[in-house]
Scaffold this active site. Sequence first.
Site, PDB file in Angstrom:
ATOM      1  N   ARG A   1      14.736   2.546   0.396  1.00 16.39           N
ATOM      2  CA  ARG A   1      13.947   3.271   1.066  1.00 16.39           C
ATOM      3  C   ARG A   1      13.660   2.791   2.396  1.00 16.39           C
ATOM      4  O   ARG A   1      13.709   3.372   3.461  1.00 16.39           O
ATOM      5  CB  ARG A   1      12.554   3.988   0.464  1.00 16.39           C
ATOM      6  CG  ARG A   1      13.067   4.932  -0.635  1.00 16.39           C
ATOM      7  CD  ARG A   1      11.924   4.997  -1.590  1.00 16.39           C
ATOM      8  NE  ARG A   1      10.879   5.537  -1.240  1.00 16.39           N
ATOM      9  CZ  ARG A   1       9.358   5.275  -1.732  1.00 16.39           C
ATOM     10  NH1 ARG A   1       9.401   4.724  -2.938  1.00 16.39           N
ATOM     11  NH2 ARG A   1       8.532   5.671  -1.326  1.00 16.39           N
TER      12      ARG A   1
ATOM     13  N   ARG B   1       1.288   1.352  -6.908  1.00 20.19           N
ATOM     14  CA  ARG B   1       0.930   2.790  -6.894  1.00 20.19           C
ATOM     15  C   ARG B   1       1.088   3.749  -8.209  1.00 20.19           C
ATOM     16  O   ARG B   1       1.857   3.455  -8.923  1.00 20.19           O
ATOM     17  CB  ARG B   1       1.760   3.396  -5.745  1.00 20.19           C
ATOM     18  CG  ARG B   1       1.613   5.006  -5.834  1.00 20.19           C
ATOM     19  CD  ARG B   1       1.974   5.740  -4.668  1.00 20.19           C
ATOM     20  NE  ARG B   1       3.607   5.371  -4.276  1.00 20.19           N
ATOM     21  CZ  ARG B   1       3.953   5.728  -3.161  1.00 20.19           C
ATOM     22  NH1 ARG B   1       3.293   6.503  -2.273  1.00 20.19           N
ATOM     23  NH2 ARG B   1       5.261   5.475  -2.854  1.00 20.19           N
TER      24      ARG B   1
ATOM     25  N   ARG C   1       5.728   6.699  -9.764  1.00 18.00           N
ATOM     26  CA  ARG C   1       6.929   7.361  -9.339  1.00 18.00           C
ATOM     27  C   ARG C   1       8.160   6.679  -9.577  1.00 18.00           C
ATOM     28  O   ARG C   1       8.372   5.412  -9.293  1.00 18.00           O
ATOM     29  CB  ARG C   1       6.826   7.594  -7.721  1.00 18.00           C
ATOM     30  CG  ARG C   1       6.113   8.872  -7.351  1.00 18.00           C
ATOM     31  CD  ARG C   1       5.609   9.057  -5.919  1.00 18.00           C
ATOM     32  NE  ARG C   1       6.832   8.529  -5.013  1.00 18.00           N
ATOM     33  CZ  ARG C   1       6.536   8.558  -3.602  1.00 18.00           C
ATOM     34  NH1 ARG C   1       5.467   8.889  -3.101  1.00 18.00           N
ATOM     35  NH2 ARG C   1       7.428   8.412  -2.789  1.00 18.00           N
TER      36      ARG C   1
HETATM   37  P1  AP5 Z   1       0.473   6.209  -0.001  1.00 14.67           P
HETATM   38  O1  AP5 Z   1      -0.471   6.907   0.751  1.00 14.67           O
HETATM   39  O2  AP5 Z   1       0.967   6.818  -1.146  1.00 14.67           O
HETATM   40  O3  AP5 Z   1       1.925   5.966   1.074  1.00 14.67           O
HETATM   41  P2  AP5 Z   1       2.892   7.042   1.706  1.00 14.67           P
HETATM   42  O4  AP5 Z   1       3.059   6.437   3.105  1.00 14.67           O
HETATM   43  O5  AP5 Z   1       2.481   8.432   1.585  1.00 14.67           O
HETATM   44  O6  AP5 Z   1       4.121   6.300   0.882  1.00 14.67           O
HETATM   45  P3  AP5 Z   1       5.447   7.182   0.456  1.00 14.67           P
HETATM   46  O7  AP5 Z   1       6.005   6.368  -0.714  1.00 14.67           O
HETATM   47  O8  AP5 Z   1       4.708   8.495  -0.169  1.00 14.67           O
HETATM   48  O9  AP5 Z   1       6.102   7.567   1.517  1.00 14.67           O
HETATM   49  P4  AP5 Z   1       7.610   7.947   1.843  1.00 14.67           P
HETATM   50  O10 AP5 Z   1       7.660   8.664   3.017  1.00 14.67           O
HETATM   51  O11 AP5 Z   1       8.583   7.175   1.170  1.00 14.67           O
HETATM   52  O12 AP5 Z   1       7.750   8.901   0.400  1.00 14.67           O
HETATM   53  P5  AP5 Z   1       7.564  10.674   0.301  1.00 14.67           P
HETATM   54  O13 AP5 Z   1       7.267  11.159  -0.908  1.00 14.67           O
HETATM   55  O14 AP5 Z   1       7.210  11.222   1.553  1.00 14.67           O
HETATM   56  O15 AP5 Z   1      -0.137   4.610  -0.323  1.00 14.67           O
HETATM   57  C1  AP5 Z   1       1.074   3.837  -1.099  1.00 14.67           C
HETATM   58  C2  AP5 Z   1       0.265   2.911  -1.794  1.00 14.67           C
HETATM   59  O16 AP5 Z   1      -0.549   2.141  -1.306  1.00 14.67           O
HETATM   60  C3  AP5 Z   1      -0.932   3.961  -2.782  1.00 14.67           C
HETATM   61  O17 AP5 Z   1      -1.023   3.324  -4.050  1.00 14.67           O
HETATM   62  C4  AP5 Z   1      -2.472   3.791  -2.102  1.00 14.67           C
HETATM   63  O18 AP5 Z   1      -3.161   3.809  -3.147  1.00 14.67           O
HETATM   64  C5  AP5 Z   1      -1.996   2.371  -1.459  1.00 14.67           C
HETATM   65  N1  AP5 Z   1      -2.754   2.323  -0.092  1.00 14.67           N
HETATM   66  C6  AP5 Z   1      -2.633   3.219   0.858  1.00 14.67           C
HETATM   67  N2  AP5 Z   1      -3.249   2.884   2.022  1.00 14.67           N
HETATM   68  C7  AP5 Z   1      -3.703   1.620   1.553  1.00 14.67           C
HETATM   69  C8  AP5 Z   1      -4.324   0.598   2.282  1.00 14.67           C
HETATM   70  N3  AP5 Z   1      -5.087   1.006   3.795  1.00 14.67           N
HETATM   71  N4  AP5 Z   1      -4.769  -0.565   1.769  1.00 14.67           N
HETATM   72  C9  AP5 Z   1      -4.330  -0.787   0.653  1.00 14.67           C
HETATM   73  N5  AP5 Z   1      -3.640   0.080  -0.093  1.00 14.67           N
HETATM   74  C10 AP5 Z   1      -3.465   1.282   0.345  1.00 14.67           C
HETATM   75  O19 AP5 Z   1       9.368  10.860   0.271  1.00 14.67           O
HETATM   76  C11 AP5 Z   1       9.814  10.739  -1.079  1.00 14.67           C
HETATM   77  C12 AP5 Z   1      11.386  10.955  -1.043  1.00 14.67           C
HETATM   78  O20 AP5 Z   1      11.479  12.272  -0.606  1.00 14.67           O
HETATM   79  C13 AP5 Z   1      12.377  10.346   0.201  1.00 14.67           C
HETATM   80  O21 AP5 Z   1      12.583   9.185  -0.337  1.00 14.67           O
HETATM   81  C14 AP5 Z   1      13.434  11.251   0.440  1.00 14.67           C
HETATM   82  O22 AP5 Z   1      14.341  11.169  -0.655  1.00 14.67           O
HETATM   83  C15 AP5 Z   1      12.882  12.760   0.133  1.00 14.67           C
HETATM   84  N6  AP5 Z   1      12.374  13.237   1.385  1.00 14.67           N
HETATM   85  C16 AP5 Z   1      10.911  13.504   1.825  1.00 14.67           C
HETATM   86  N7  AP5 Z   1      10.712  13.947   2.964  1.00 14.67           N
HETATM   87  C17 AP5 Z   1      11.962  14.102   3.490  1.00 14.67           C
HETATM   88  C18 AP5 Z   1      12.511  14.344   4.775  1.00 14.67           C
HETATM   89  N8  AP5 Z   1      11.614  14.950   5.604  1.00 14.67           N
HETATM   90  N9  AP5 Z   1      13.821  14.533   4.896  1.00 14.67           N
HETATM   91  C19 AP5 Z   1      14.741  14.113   3.973  1.00 14.67           C
HETATM   92  N10 AP5 Z   1      14.211  13.355   2.761  1.00 14.67           N
HETATM   93  C20 AP5 Z   1      13.018  13.584   2.575  1.00 14.67           C
HETATM   94 MG    MG Z   2       3.387   9.840   0.421  1.00 14.28          MG
END
Ligand code: AP5
Ligand code: MG
Length: 223
Positions: A177, A134, A166
């Site tokens: 995670r 990613r 990231r």
């Molecule tokens: P992508 O679309 O980026 O996936 P994603 O599900 O958004 O993954 P994240 O890593 O962003 O999810 P997350 O929930 O861990 O992180 P967040 O930022 O929310 O796709 C991933 C990759 O795959 C990309 O390269 C894409 O191109 C590829 N891809 C997508 N679809 C595909 C397909 N169909 N086929 C092939 N490739 C594909 O959170 C980060 C951190 O913030 C957390 O760990 C936590 O510390 C904190 N946080 C955020 N929200 C909260 C909350 N509500 N409560 C507590 N802590 C929080």
């Molecule tokens: Mg995301």
Amino acid sequence: MNSNNKDQPLIIIFLGPPGSGKGTQAQRLAQIYQIPHISTGDIFREHIKHSTSIGKKVREVIQAGQLISDGMVLEMIEERIKLNDCKNGFVLDGFPRTVVQAEEFFKFFDAQAMILVLCLEVADELIIERAEGRLVCKQCSAIYNKEAPPAIEGICDKCQGEVYRRPDDKPEVVKERLEVYHSQTQPLVQYFDEKKILTSFEGDQPRDAVHAELKKYIDQRIR
Ligand code: AP5
Ligand code: MG
């Protein structure tokens, strides 16, 4: 909560492990349905980038792959959804992430709305692979992958911002995670299922195929 009134706000909630494609799909749907995409992860990364007091508090927690406290997340979401651009609905990506967050959300969001929880299912092995590939824009949060990179290396196609990896996409943090997801977030599948607002989708299909299934499902519900 849900009724057939197409004039009520549309609330899309994405559920799914890290790297399951929540951000990729949420950005597209938000554009189609003309509602804001609210990613708690993107909001926190923006705070970290600008070294705000919130950013300083959450930086290490995020880099360790742990969850931010429910209180801090809830305060941020409550403020965000009060803004005028949310009046017709919004797409939540990365929130709620614990049963407490979901319960509290339904206390402060009690308006009539079409609430659809879309759960993307992807096997853990594929998640590690996706996270390794990613790339994300630091400026507009556009999402790329080594297999689908921006046209010019390191530069976002959409806003010309810097594209980076990231820090929490290191394999050891992704594993952490995933564990956090299984223990603290996955119970939400049952929670939303009992409310009869959850539908699961196979997130391991190509991006466009996942998008087509999600859009078809939403259109059937709102039209
Ligand atoms: P992508 O679309 O980026 O996936 P994603 O599900 O958004 O993954 P994240 O890593 O962003 O999810 P997350 O929930 O861990 O992180 P967040 O930022 O929310 O796709 C991933 C990759 O795959 C990309 O390269 C894409 O191109 C590829 N891809 C997508 N679809 C595909 C397909 N169909 N086929 C092939 N490739 C594909 O959170 C980060 C951190 O913030 C957390 O760990 C936590 O510390 C904190 N946080 C955020 N929200 C909260 C909350 N509500 N409560 C507590 N802590 C929080
Ligand atoms: Mg995301």
